[in-house]
Design a protein around this motif. Structure first.
Motif, PDB file in Angstrom:
ATOM      1  N   VAL A 166      11.524  -2.806   5.663  1.00 50.53           N
ATOM      2  CA  VAL A 166      11.269  -3.847   4.670  1.00 50.53           C
ATOM      3  C   VAL A 166       9.785  -3.800   4.336  1.00 50.53           C
ATOM      4  CG1 VAL A 166      11.044  -6.336   4.310  1.00 50.53           C
ATOM      5  CG2 VAL A 166      13.170  -5.401   5.234  1.00 50.53           C
ATOM      6  N   ALA A 167       9.463  -3.757   3.063  1.00 49.62           N
ATOM      7  CA  ALA A 167       8.064  -3.747   2.629  1.00 49.62           C
ATOM      8  C   ALA A 167       7.789  -5.005   1.817  1.00 49.62           C
ATOM      9  CB  ALA A 167       7.773  -2.507   1.794  1.00 49.62           C
ATOM     10  N   LEU A 168       6.707  -5.686   2.139  1.00 47.53           N
ATOM     11  CA  LEU A 168       6.365  -6.931   1.462  1.00 47.53           C
ATOM     12  C   LEU A 168       5.410  -6.739   0.288  1.00 47.53           C
ATOM     13  CD1 LEU A 168       5.884  -9.236   4.586  1.00 47.53           C
ATOM     14  CD2 LEU A 168       7.921  -8.972   3.151  1.00 47.53           C
ATOM     15  N   GLY A 169       4.925  -5.505   0.106  1.00 46.87           N
ATOM     16  CA  GLY A 169       4.018  -5.200  -1.000  1.00 46.87           C
ATOM     17  C   GLY A 169       4.518  -4.010  -1.799  1.00 46.87           C
ATOM     18  N   ASN A 170       4.279  -4.023  -3.112  1.00 47.51           N
ATOM     19  CA  ASN A 170       4.760  -2.943  -3.969  1.00 47.51           C
ATOM     20  C   ASN A 170       4.053  -1.620  -3.698  1.00 47.51           C
ATOM     21  OD1 ASN A 170       6.768  -4.255  -5.713  1.00 47.51           O
ATOM     22  ND2 ASN A 170       5.060  -5.521  -6.367  1.00 47.51           N
ATOM     23  N   GLY A 171       2.793  -1.663  -3.303  1.00 43.53           N
ATOM     24  CA  GLY A 171       2.097  -0.433  -2.984  1.00 43.53           C
ATOM     25  C   GLY A 171       2.705   0.267  -1.787  1.00 43.53           C
ATOM     26  N   GLU A 172       3.125  -0.527  -0.810  1.00 44.35           N
ATOM     27  CA  GLU A 172       3.762   0.037   0.375  1.00 44.35           C
ATOM     28  C   GLU A 172       5.108   0.672   0.009  1.00 44.35           C
ATOM     29  OE1 GLU A 172       2.270  -2.798   0.121  1.00 44.35           O
ATOM     30  OE2 GLU A 172       0.730  -2.813   1.684  1.00 44.35           O
ATOM     31  N   VAL A 173       5.850   0.002  -0.891  1.00 46.40           N
ATOM     32  CA  VAL A 173       7.121   0.570  -1.351  1.00 46.40           C
ATOM     33  C   VAL A 173       6.878   1.919  -2.019  1.00 46.40           C
ATOM     34  CG1 VAL A 173       9.048   0.293  -2.951  1.00 46.40           C
ATOM     35  CG2 VAL A 173       8.243  -1.669  -1.647  1.00 46.40           C
ATOM     36  N   ASP A 174       5.884   1.981  -2.889  1.00 39.99           N
ATOM     37  CA  ASP A 174       5.568   3.228  -3.593  1.00 39.99           C
ATOM     38  C   ASP A 174       5.269   4.353  -2.609  1.00 39.99           C
ATOM     39  OD1 ASP A 174       4.372   4.702  -6.175  1.00 39.99           O
ATOM     40  OD2 ASP A 174       2.941   4.926  -4.531  1.00 39.99           O
ATOM     41  N   ILE A 175       4.473   4.061  -1.600  1.00 40.71           N
ATOM     42  CA  ILE A 175       4.081   5.101  -0.646  1.00 40.71           C
ATOM     43  C   ILE A 175       5.272   5.571   0.174  1.00 40.71           C
ATOM     44  CG2 ILE A 175       2.689   5.565   1.410  1.00 40.71           C
ATOM     45  CD1 ILE A 175       0.559   3.660   0.204  1.00 40.71           C
ATOM     46  N   ILE A 176       6.109   4.637   0.627  1.00 38.68           N
ATOM     47  CA  ILE A 176       7.284   5.016   1.418  1.00 38.68           C
ATOM     48  C   ILE A 176       8.177   5.968   0.623  1.00 38.68           C
ATOM     49  CG2 ILE A 176       9.418   4.182   2.476  1.00 38.68           C
ATOM     50  CD1 ILE A 176       6.939   3.665   4.171  1.00 38.68           C
ATOM     51  N   TYR A 177       8.415   5.659  -0.646  1.00 36.12           N
ATOM     52  CA  TYR A 177       9.273   6.522  -1.467  1.00 36.12           C
ATOM     53  C   TYR A 177       8.584   7.854  -1.766  1.00 36.12           C
ATOM     54  CZ  TYR A 177      13.141   3.348  -2.158  1.00 36.12           C
ATOM     55  OH  TYR A 177      14.253   2.563  -1.947  1.00 36.12           O
ATOM     56  N   ALA A 178       7.276   7.831  -1.961  1.00 36.53           N
ATOM     57  CA  ALA A 178       6.549   9.076  -2.204  1.00 36.53           C
ATOM     58  C   ALA A 178       6.628  10.001  -0.992  1.00 36.53           C
ATOM     59  CB  ALA A 178       5.088   8.774  -2.533  1.00 36.53           C
ATOM     60  N   LEU A 179       6.756   9.417   0.185  1.00 39.05           N
ATOM     61  CA  LEU A 179       6.879  10.193   1.420  1.00 39.05           C
ATOM     62  C   LEU A 179       8.302  10.694   1.651  1.00 39.05           C
ATOM     63  CD1 LEU A 179       4.672   7.980   3.770  1.00 39.05           C
ATOM     64  CD2 LEU A 179       4.188  10.360   3.132  1.00 39.05           C
ATOM     65  N   GLY A 181      14.540  -3.591   1.906  1.00 42.41           N
ATOM     66  CA  GLY A 181      14.093  -4.856   1.344  1.00 42.41           C
ATOM     67  C   GLY A 181      12.740  -4.663   0.700  1.00 42.41           C
ATOM     68  N   ARG A 182      12.518  -5.340  -0.434  1.00 44.13           N
ATOM     69  CA  ARG A 182      11.281  -5.136  -1.192  1.00 44.13           C
ATOM     70  C   ARG A 182      10.820  -6.437  -1.836  1.00 44.13           C
ATOM     71  NH1 ARG A 182      12.106  -5.262  -6.707  1.00 44.13           N
ATOM     72  NH2 ARG A 182      14.261  -5.075  -7.451  1.00 44.13           N
ATOM     73  N   PRO A 183       9.561  -6.486  -2.308  1.00 47.28           N
ATOM     74  CA  PRO A 183       9.098  -7.660  -3.045  1.00 47.28           C
ATOM     75  C   PRO A 183       9.504  -7.568  -4.509  1.00 47.28           C
ATOM     76  CG  PRO A 183       7.321  -6.074  -2.858  1.00 47.28           C
ATOM     77  CD  PRO A 183       8.485  -5.507  -2.082  1.00 47.28           C
ATOM     78  N   LYS A 184       9.380  -8.663  -5.209  1.00 50.78           N
ATOM     79  CA  LYS A 184       9.621  -8.653  -6.649  1.00 50.78           C
ATOM     80  C   LYS A 184       8.520  -7.854  -7.324  1.00 50.78           C
ATOM     81  CE  LYS A 184      10.138 -11.692 -10.669  1.00 50.78           C
ATOM     82  NZ  LYS A 184      10.136 -13.102 -11.160  1.00 50.78           N
ATOM     83  N   ASP A 185       8.890  -7.047  -8.293  1.00 51.73           N
ATOM     84  CA  ASP A 185       7.915  -6.263  -9.047  1.00 51.73           C
ATOM     85  C   ASP A 185       7.726  -6.919 -10.405  1.00 51.73           C
ATOM     86  OD1 ASP A 185       6.383  -4.418 -10.388  1.00 51.73           O
ATOM     87  OD2 ASP A 185       7.378  -2.694  -9.487  1.00 51.73           O
ATOM     88  N   ASN A 186       6.657  -7.705 -10.534  1.00 48.05           N
ATOM     89  CA  ASN A 186       6.429  -8.451 -11.767  1.00 48.05           C
ATOM     90  C   ASN A 186       6.056  -7.569 -12.948  1.00 48.05           C
ATOM     91  OD1 ASN A 186       6.880 -11.109 -10.727  1.00 48.05           O
ATOM     92  ND2 ASN A 186       4.940 -10.960  -9.653  1.00 48.05           N
ATOM     93  N   ALA A 187       5.661  -6.326 -12.661  1.00 45.67           N
ATOM     94  CA  ALA A 187       5.260  -5.427 -13.743  1.00 45.67           C
ATOM     95  C   ALA A 187       6.409  -4.551 -14.214  1.00 45.67           C
ATOM     96  CB  ALA A 187       4.097  -4.553 -13.277  1.00 45.67           C
ATOM     97  N   GLY A 188       7.593  -4.744 -13.652  1.00 45.84           N
ATOM     98  CA  GLY A 188       8.730  -3.898 -13.998  1.00 45.84           C
ATOM     99  C   GLY A 188       8.879  -2.778 -12.986  1.00 45.84           C
ATOM    100  N   LEU A 189      10.096  -2.406 -12.687  1.00 46.22           N
ATOM    101  CA  LEU A 189      10.361  -1.389 -11.679  1.00 46.22           C
ATOM    102  C   LEU A 189       9.789  -0.040 -12.091  1.00 46.22           C
ATOM    103  CD1 LEU A 189      14.029  -2.098 -10.569  1.00 46.22           C
ATOM    104  CD2 LEU A 189      11.968  -2.344  -9.184  1.00 46.22           C
ATOM    105  N   GLN A 190       9.053   0.594 -11.174  1.00 47.59           N
ATOM    106  CA  GLN A 190       8.522   1.924 -11.413  1.00 47.59           C
ATOM    107  C   GLN A 190       9.479   2.999 -10.905  1.00 47.59           C
ATOM    108  OE1 GLN A 190       5.675   2.266 -13.230  1.00 47.59           O
ATOM    109  NE2 GLN A 190       5.970   0.057 -13.399  1.00 47.59           N
ATOM    110  N   ASN A 191      10.439   2.599 -10.086  1.00 53.98           N
ATOM    111  CA  ASN A 191      11.397   3.534  -9.502  1.00 53.98           C
ATOM    112  C   ASN A 191      12.786   2.916  -9.603  1.00 53.98           C
ATOM    113  OD1 ASN A 191      13.010   5.135  -7.823  1.00 53.98           O
ATOM    114  ND2 ASN A 191      11.306   5.575  -6.424  1.00 53.98           N
ATOM    115  N   GLU A 192      13.632   3.493 -10.453  1.00 54.08           N
ATOM    116  CA  GLU A 192      14.964   2.940 -10.683  1.00 54.08           C
ATOM    117  C   GLU A 192      15.821   2.942  -9.419  1.00 54.08           C
ATOM    118  OE1 GLU A 192      16.497   1.378 -13.274  1.00 54.08           O
ATOM    119  OE2 GLU A 192      14.452   1.274 -14.020  1.00 54.08           O
TER     120      GLU A 192
END
Length: 311
Positions: free
Chosen positions: A55-68, A74-85
């Motif tokens: 579970v990641a509470l920050g969007n930057g952490e979500v981005d890094i996990i997927y990049a790896l 579980g993830r936080p709300k992305d107020n800027a729109g999903l960057q990864n479908e």
């Protein structure tokens, strides 16, 4: 049970509000596959095996996990729109500021990735539902680099992490070598409806600005006690600093924030004497790159500002 903390600052910039730092690292136990991480709060966190339910509470952490090459449950709300479908159907569990323990408990995570120091007080409750907690923050590009390395060790993806950090270093290096952006004097404003703060050099946004070649006119503004990466926006100080460019950061609702800031400027004659306002160099930053920690996309954030400074 839900624990909510009301704050003015975005998850960016939350991306990590902290005053200390740690090198972070990991040790592998002999023969049993155990991994012991040292997070950004200097806490040792041991895992018997590579965690699978994250579970990641920050969007930057979500981005890094997927990049790896990892995933989150579980993830936080992305107020800027999903960057990864791929994350569209993943449950939202609050954020670093609004930790929803009930939703997290249902997901049975092996680890929760939180913010230091914001989520330090949440550790007992998260441990109580069987989750380990790893705390990091992102107040600079160097911090994001360290996050990539630490999460690479967490997932057993050290080689991929090295690839990502090398790409980051190369991208930043090329942008620094490009002399196209003049040394313009810039005011970076974090805006929420009715509230405007100046980002200081020790914030992630401030670090990105200086990396892009800009000069932060708020460098000498007094920092806020609770949020030392920001200063109260004082019209007299801004007029005296006379920035060439004003950049506005938002965490969602960027159009409303922009309208509110323009109304503020129009209603105060002092703003019309500022070069950035007089010459029409007031820009709203893209929320996906500046409203929160952009993770591996931080090179894009530097490039975006550098391009605006070259205009």
């Amino acid at each position: 049970m839900r624990r909510c903390v009301g704050m003015l600052l975005p998850a960016l910039l939350l991306l990590g509000i902290v005053t200390g730092c740690s090198t972070g690292g990991a040790e592998k136990g002999e023969g049993n596959g155990e991994v012991v991480l040292v997070d950004f709060a200097d806490r040792k966190v041991a895992f018997d095996k590579t965690p699978e339910r994250i579970v990641a509470l920050g969007n930057g952490e979500v981005d890094i996990i997927y990049a790896l090459g990892g995933t989150v449950v579980g993830r936080p709300k992305d107020n800027a729109g999903l960057q990864n479908e791929a994350m569209k159907d993943i449950p939202i569990v609050g954020s670093v500021h609004t930790v929803d323990l009930e939703k997290i408990a249902v997901l049975h995570p092996d680890v929760v990735l939180g913010n230091a120091p914001i989520n330090a007080n949440d550790i007992p409750q998260l441990n109580g539902i069987g989750a380990k907690v790893v705390l990091t923050h992102a107040n600079s590009i160097a911090d994001i680099r360290r996050q990539i390395e630490l999460f690479g060790k967490l997932l057993g993806k050290e080689a991929k992490a090295a690839e990502l950090t090398a790409k980051l270093d190369t991208g930043i290096g090329k942008l620094k070598e490009d002399p196209s952006a003049a040394k313009k004097r810039v005011l970076m404003v974090y805006g929420a409806p009715g509230t405007y703060l100046a980002a200081l050099p020790n914030s992630l946004a401030g670090n990105v600005l200086e990396t892009a070649g800009g000069i932060n006119v708020a460098g000498q503004f007094p920092s806020m006690q609770n949020f030392p990466q920001y200063a109260q926006l004082n019209t007299e100080r801004v007029v005296e600093a006379d920035p060439d460019v004003i950049l506005i950061m938002t965490h969602g609702d960027s159009e409303d924030v922009e309208k509110g800031f323009i109304k503020e400027m129009e209603g105060n004659p002092s703003w019309h004497s500022i070069a950035a306002v007089r010459d029409g160099r007031v820009h709203v930053l893209p929320a996906d790159l500046f409203g929160t920690n952009p993770g591996t996309r931080v090179v894009d954030a530097v490039k975006w500002i550098k391009e605006r400074l070259a205009l």
